[in-house]
Design a protein around this motif. Structure first.
Motif, mmCIF file in Angstrom:
data_model
loop_
_atom_site.group_PDB
_atom_site.id
_atom_site.type_symbol
_atom_site.label_atom_id
_atom_site.label_comp_id
_atom_site.label_asym_id
_atom_site.label_seq_id
_atom_site.Cartn_x
_atom_site.Cartn_y
_atom_site.Cartn_z
ATOM 1 N N HIS A 190 0.999 -1.073 0.193
ATOM 2 C CA HIS A 190 -0.018 -0.074 -0.066
ATOM 3 C C HIS A 190 0.887 1.218 0.054
ATOM 4 O O HIS A 190 0.573 2.032 -0.775
ATOM 5 C CB HIS A 190 -1.024 0.026 1.072
ATOM 6 N N HIS A 193 2.440 1.808 -3.456
ATOM 7 C CA HIS A 193 1.367 2.451 -4.388
ATOM 8 C C HIS A 193 1.234 3.838 -4.092
ATOM 9 O O HIS A 193 1.256 4.732 -5.000
ATOM 10 C CB HIS A 193 0.324 1.784 -4.202
ATOM 11 N N ARG A 194 1.278 4.297 -2.617
ATOM 12 C CA ARG A 194 1.174 5.785 -2.382
ATOM 13 C C ARG A 194 2.223 6.735 -2.906
ATOM 14 O O ARG A 194 1.911 7.734 -3.417
ATOM 15 C CB ARG A 194 0.593 5.945 -0.945
ATOM 16 N N LYS A 198 1.931 9.537 -5.521
ATOM 17 C CA LYS A 198 1.836 10.955 -5.015
ATOM 18 C C LYS A 198 3.296 11.829 -5.218
ATOM 19 O O LYS A 198 3.306 12.774 -5.432
ATOM 20 C CB LYS A 198 1.569 10.783 -3.464
#
Length: 255
Positions: A190, A193-194, A198
């Motif tokens: 997770h 992915h962030r 970002k």
């Protein structure tokens, strides 16, 4: 112990101080592995006004995590954190600095934090190699997940544990309890992915791996990183129950 069991940490469990640098940052895999070991996480964000303890009497150890800022930045909270690292060093309590946290440890010890002259970065999976000192402690993964554009020098009195081709100092130990690492064993899928969404503009920096390589690399290299982190935490801080038992034994002896 499974993840559900790791949530059932007693209120009187020994605490690990967790220092984060962004509003939505989390301690990731390091955090849940510490919970699995019976520790309670005391999460603080000095950047947003949280205080830091003057002693480590109430904590079994401390972890300073990474962030997009630099250890060379002039903001007051950066200097305050670097100065504060003297507390766990003075009290001889386990300290771990990850990426920015490792660079802060280096600065506290008189080292330097610099970028490469060619501005190359490490963002993605890159090889590291354990030194003889590192090999005597642990089995190390062949590649680790990185996300940095600066590295730390090896301060006087510190022992180099792992090295790399682009940034020579990848892991160090100072004394028996203080470690600084340049890579990110805490990153979950997770979090990956962030970060890659970002901060996608950083994937264009010289030397950075493509987004696809991040996720392909995770399937290939992350199992060994997880095994390393589990063994490292055993070495670094052990288990909360062991810590409580040790304190109880010391208390009984004192009586």
């Amino acid at each position: 112990m499974n993840w559900a069991a790791s949530q059932l940490v007693p209120s009187d469990a020994p605490r690990i101080l967790i220092i984060l640098h962004q509003e939505n940052s989390i301690p990731g895999r390091v955090g849940w592995m510490l919970k699995q070991r019976g520790f309670k996480l005391d999460i603080r964000r000095p950047r947003f006004g949280d205080s830091l303890p003057q002693t480590m009497d109430g904590h079994a150890g401390a972890v300073v995590f990474g962030g997009p800022m630099s250890a060379n930045d002039k903001e007051a909270y950066i200097k305050r954190e670097i100065d504060w690292i003297s507390v766990p060093l003075r009290d001889d309590k386990p300290f771990l600095g990850i990426c920015l946290g490792g660079q802060m440890l280096a600065k506290q010890l008189g080292g330097h934090v610099t970028s490469r002259v060619d501005d190359h970065v490490e963002i993605g999976y890159y090889p590291i190699e354990a030194t003889n000192a590192g090999q005597s402690l642990l089995d190390w993964p062949s590649k680790v997940y990185q996300w940095h554009r600066e590295g730390f020098s090896l301060p006087k009195g510190a022992e180099l544990l792992a090295t790399g081709a682009s940034f020579a100092n990848q892991a160090m130990r100072y004394g028996n309890n203080a470690y600084g690492i340049q890579f990110h064993p805490e990153v979950t899928m997770h979090m990956m992915h962030r970060w890659t969404v970002k901060a996608s503009e950083r994937l264009k920096l010289p030397g950075a791996r493509s987004k696809r390589d991040h996720f392909q690399g995770r399937y290939i290299y992350d199992p060994a990183v997880e095994v390393w982190l589990d063994a490292f935490l055993d070495l670094w801080v052990g288990y909360g129950n062991d810590y409580l038992t040790h304190d109880s034994q010391v208390s009984q002896i004192a009586k």
